[in-house]
Design a protein around this motif. Structure first.
Motif, PDB file in Angstrom:
ATOM      1  N   VAL A   1      50.364 150.829 -21.250  1.00 22.52           N
ATOM      2  CA  VAL A   1      50.083 151.063 -22.800  1.00 22.52           C
ATOM      3  C   VAL A   1      50.759 152.245 -23.467  1.00 22.52           C
ATOM      4  O   VAL A   1      51.004 152.236 -24.472  1.00 22.52           O
ATOM      5  CB  VAL A   1      48.408 151.234 -22.815  1.00 22.52           C
ATOM      6  CG1 VAL A   1      48.037 151.557 -24.260  1.00 22.52           C
ATOM      7  CG2 VAL A   1      47.893 150.046 -22.337  1.00 22.52           C
TER       8      VAL A   1
ATOM      9  N   ASP B   1      54.389 151.618 -24.398  1.00 23.17           N
ATOM     10  CA  ASP B   1      54.608 150.577 -25.629  1.00 23.17           C
ATOM     11  C   ASP B   1      54.382 151.062 -26.888  1.00 23.17           C
ATOM     12  O   ASP B   1      53.450 151.402 -27.388  1.00 23.17           O
ATOM     13  CB  ASP B   1      53.725 149.359 -25.286  1.00 23.17           C
ATOM     14  CG  ASP B   1      53.949 148.167 -26.049  1.00 23.17           C
ATOM     15  OD1 ASP B   1      54.620 148.358 -27.077  1.00 23.17           O
ATOM     16  OD2 ASP B   1      53.569 147.119 -25.204  1.00 23.17           O
TER      17      ASP B   1
ATOM     18  N   THR C   1      54.813 149.567 -29.664  1.00 23.12           N
ATOM     19  CA  THR C   1      54.107 148.510 -30.497  1.00 23.12           C
ATOM     20  C   THR C   1      52.671 148.492 -30.345  1.00 23.12           C
ATOM     21  O   THR C   1      52.042 147.879 -31.218  1.00 23.12           O
ATOM     22  CB  THR C   1      54.524 147.117 -30.163  1.00 23.12           C
ATOM     23  OG1 THR C   1      53.993 146.643 -28.860  1.00 23.12           O
ATOM     24  CG2 THR C   1      56.150 146.991 -30.052  1.00 23.12           C
ATOM     25  N   CYS C   2      51.974 149.314 -29.474  1.00 23.35           N
ATOM     26  CA  CYS C   2      50.591 149.521 -29.580  1.00 23.35           C
ATOM     27  C   CYS C   2      50.062 150.233 -30.881  1.00 23.35           C
ATOM     28  O   CYS C   2      50.548 151.180 -31.416  1.00 23.35           O
ATOM     29  CB  CYS C   2      50.114 150.114 -28.346  1.00 23.35           C
ATOM     30  SG  CYS C   2      50.485 149.318 -26.780  1.00 23.35           S
TER      31      CYS C   2
ATOM     32  N   LYS D   1      47.295 159.258 -30.305  1.00 15.60           N
ATOM     33  CA  LYS D   1      47.762 158.832 -29.139  1.00 15.60           C
ATOM     34  C   LYS D   1      48.143 159.838 -28.107  1.00 15.60           C
ATOM     35  O   LYS D   1      47.849 159.755 -26.758  1.00 15.60           O
ATOM     36  CB  LYS D   1      48.856 157.998 -29.340  1.00 15.60           C
ATOM     37  CG  LYS D   1      48.709 156.646 -29.998  1.00 15.60           C
ATOM     38  CD  LYS D   1      49.758 155.756 -30.274  1.00 15.60           C
ATOM     39  CE  LYS D   1      49.584 154.411 -30.805  1.00 15.60           C
ATOM     40  NZ  LYS D   1      51.048 153.605 -31.053  1.00 15.60           N
TER      41      LYS D   1
ATOM     42  N   HIS E   1      40.294 143.951 -31.098  1.00 18.36           N
ATOM     43  CA  HIS E   1      41.544 144.222 -31.657  1.00 18.36           C
ATOM     44  C   HIS E   1      41.424 144.133 -33.134  1.00 18.36           C
ATOM     45  O   HIS E   1      41.701 143.456 -33.859  1.00 18.36           O
ATOM     46  CB  HIS E   1      42.858 143.509 -31.394  1.00 18.36           C
ATOM     47  CG  HIS E   1      43.284 143.521 -29.884  1.00 18.36           C
ATOM     48  ND1 HIS E   1      43.847 144.459 -29.355  1.00 18.36           N
ATOM     49  CD2 HIS E   1      42.812 142.668 -28.965  1.00 18.36           C
ATOM     50  CE1 HIS E   1      44.152 144.425 -27.778  1.00 18.36           C
ATOM     51  NE2 HIS E   1      43.384 143.259 -27.725  1.00 18.36           N
TER      52      HIS E   1
ATOM     53  N   ILE F   1      43.529 151.548 -28.147  1.00 17.01           N
ATOM     54  CA  ILE F   1      45.194 151.605 -28.260  1.00 17.01           C
ATOM     55  C   ILE F   1      45.527 150.299 -27.545  1.00 17.01           C
ATOM     56  O   ILE F   1      45.291 150.032 -26.623  1.00 17.01           O
ATOM     57  CB  ILE F   1      45.798 152.853 -27.805  1.00 17.01           C
ATOM     58  CG1 ILE F   1      45.038 154.231 -28.094  1.00 17.01           C
ATOM     59  CG2 ILE F   1      47.282 152.785 -27.730  1.00 17.01           C
ATOM     60  CD1 ILE F   1      45.588 155.417 -27.426  1.00 17.01           C
ATOM     61  N   GLY F   2      46.212 149.404 -28.425  1.00 19.12           N
ATOM     62  CA  GLY F   2      46.745 148.092 -27.623  1.00 19.12           C
ATOM     63  C   GLY F   2      47.335 147.075 -28.842  1.00 19.12           C
ATOM     64  O   GLY F   2      47.687 147.597 -29.915  1.00 19.12           O
ATOM     65  N   ASN F   3      47.723 146.118 -28.050  1.00 19.88           N
ATOM     66  CA  ASN F   3      48.524 145.134 -29.005  1.00 19.88           C
ATOM     67  C   ASN F   3      48.037 143.589 -28.525  1.00 19.88           C
ATOM     68  O   ASN F   3      46.774 143.586 -27.776  1.00 19.88           O
ATOM     69  CB  ASN F   3      49.854 145.159 -28.929  1.00 19.88           C
ATOM     70  CG  ASN F   3      50.581 145.184 -27.435  1.00 19.88           C
ATOM     71  OD1 ASN F   3      49.896 144.656 -26.525  1.00 19.88           O
ATOM     72  ND2 ASN F   3      51.663 145.766 -27.326  1.00 19.88           N
TER      73      ASN F   3
ATOM     74  N   ARG G   1      48.200 144.005 -24.184  1.00 19.19           N
ATOM     75  CA  ARG G   1      47.818 145.192 -23.471  1.00 19.19           C
ATOM     76  C   ARG G   1      46.820 145.768 -24.258  1.00 19.19           C
ATOM     77  O   ARG G   1      46.902 146.123 -25.643  1.00 19.19           O
ATOM     78  CB  ARG G   1      48.787 145.854 -22.704  1.00 19.19           C
ATOM     79  CG  ARG G   1      50.065 146.380 -23.635  1.00 19.19           C
ATOM     80  CD  ARG G   1      50.840 147.360 -22.848  1.00 19.19           C
ATOM     81  NE  ARG G   1      51.560 146.456 -21.762  1.00 19.19           N
ATOM     82  CZ  ARG G   1      52.550 146.034 -21.757  1.00 19.19           C
ATOM     83  NH1 ARG G   1      53.537 146.225 -23.070  1.00 19.19           N
ATOM     84  NH2 ARG G   1      53.265 145.413 -20.679  1.00 19.19           N
ATOM     85  N   GLN G   2      45.874 146.508 -23.697  1.00 25.92           N
ATOM     86  CA  GLN G   2      44.952 147.355 -24.570  1.00 25.92           C
ATOM     87  C   GLN G   2      44.052 148.210 -23.619  1.00 25.92           C
ATOM     88  O   GLN G   2      43.834 148.147 -22.436  1.00 25.92           O
ATOM     89  CB  GLN G   2      43.818 146.181 -24.788  1.00 25.92           C
ATOM     90  CG  GLN G   2      42.713 147.035 -25.863  1.00 25.92           C
ATOM     91  CD  GLN G   2      41.468 146.285 -26.113  1.00 25.92           C
ATOM     92  OE1 GLN G   2      41.165 145.343 -25.336  1.00 25.92           O
ATOM     93  NE2 GLN G   2      41.041 145.987 -27.677  1.00 25.92           N
TER      94      GLN G   2
ATOM     95  N   ASN H   1      42.626 146.403 -20.341  1.00 24.09           N
ATOM     96  CA  ASN H   1      42.746 144.753 -20.213  1.00 24.09           C
ATOM     97  C   ASN H   1      41.367 144.353 -19.889  1.00 24.09           C
ATOM     98  O   ASN H   1      41.659 143.528 -19.049  1.00 24.09           O
ATOM     99  CB  ASN H   1      43.983 144.569 -19.334  1.00 24.09           C
ATOM    100  CG  ASN H   1      45.387 144.890 -20.083  1.00 24.09           C
ATOM    101  OD1 ASN H   1      45.402 145.714 -20.881  1.00 24.09           O
ATOM    102  ND2 ASN H   1      46.345 144.582 -19.116  1.00 24.09           N
TER     103      ASN H   1
END
Length: 320
Positions: free
Chosen positions: A17, A20, A22-23, A53, A106, A129-131, A134-135, A182
């Motif tokens: 996480v 990444d 993109t999160c 973050k 999300h 924090i995630g996409n 994954r979270q 997750n």
């Protein structure tokens, strides 16, 4: 994550996480209502995303999750180890029940957090924090001292002059009590969960189940002596609650004569346990004997194969 994940698996998922880009980040508020708790969506300045973050990553990496001596185990099996974090594998209440409800959310369309109406009832913030793949969700309990409302005089210093701030202030500190990765929840602060998450109620329920298991096993003659302690002694109830799922003696169906003989001959037990008239069952007669018998059923009395020395250990890792 899979139910049998390890501490290293947890760390790897967190690393995924963190790395990444993109999160995205969302913030939720858990607000106390007359009828329970409610989840609210919190609007925030988008420019704070990267700062938050980095702040939370620094907090997590310096926490016991990444500690060299940390042990990860199920909450239902937790023992007296100091460096312990626990997988949530049992029902939980209080404000943490809303954290469980947020599982795999999300940006879901919860009602918006209202500063005027909700601030005084704020219990916790959840940093998400995630996409789509994954979270991570970080549970941050808010204490009263971290809310500075409109009724307080708040100042800032500008050009050596005090200037009043009319808006309320909220402090987000670096401590956190639980984390969800997750879909799997890990408790990082056991003191918090015992005070704020209905843990005592759950412990008593499991202790009642343990009494039923011991009654069915049939080696103790007066199991009601345990049942009488459950309401008044939460520490004892917590020890007793482990019996239902974690008694090696019951799981292996150790014969009653072997248990009786062990109680008669093991150095720390000999002469301290009472039996019925034909010595086929254990009698719980004193507070000491009640504690000792719990240790017997949790198999806490150990003997070294090398030195033949005797030990008592609440924390045991199976190496068979």
């Amino acid at each position: 994550m899979e139910d049998n994940y390890t501490l290293e698996d947890l760390q790897n998922k967190l690393d995924d996480v963190f790395s990444d880009e993109t999160c995205v980040l969302n913030i939720y508020a858990i607000v106390k209502l007359d009828t329970g708790f409610s989840i609210k969506r919190v609007d925030f300045d988008g420019d704070l995303t990267d700062q938050l973050k980095e702040y939370m990553e620094s907090s997590i990496r310096s926490s016991n999750i990444y500690g060299e001596d940390t042990t990860l185990m199920n909450l239902s099996e937790c023992d007296a180890r100091r460096d312990l974090i626990c997988k949530l594998d049992m029902e939980i209440g209080g404000e943490l029940s809303s954290f469980v409800e947020l599982n795999d959310s999300h940006g879901d369309p919860y009602d918006k957090f209202d500063l005027d109406n909700d601030l005084s009832k704020l219990c916790a913030l959840v940093i998400d924090i995630g996409n789509s793949t994954r979270q991570m969700q970080i549970y941050n309990h808010i204490y009263p001292m971290e809310i500075l409302g409109k009724k307080k005089f708040i100042f800032r210093l500008i050009d050596n002059r005090l200037t009043k701030i009319d808006s309320p202030l909220l402090l987000i500190n670096s401590s956190f009590q639980a984390i969800q990765v997750n879909g799997s929840i890990v408790i990082t602060n056991m003191n918090f969960i015992e005070k704020h998450a209905g843990y005592h109620r759950v412990v008593r329920e499991k202790a009642i189940l343990s009494c039923a298991v011991l009654r069915s096993f049939g080696c103790i003659d007066n199991i009601e002596c345990y049942e009488e302690l459950l309401e008044s002694d939460i520490s004892f109830a917590r020890k007793l609650s482990k019996i239902s799922a974690n008694s090696p003696v019951i799981q292996k169906n150790v014969p009653h004569p072997a248990i009786i003989n062990f109680c008669k001959t093991y150095p720390s037990l000999a002469g301290r346990i009472t039996f019925n008239s034909d010595e086929t069952k254990i009698l719980l007669t004193t507070k000491v004997s009640k504690d000792l018998i719990l240790k017997v059923f949790l198999d806490d009395n150990l003997t070294s194969e090398l030195t033949q020395a005797h030990y008592e250990s609440h924390a045991k890792d199976n190496v068979d």
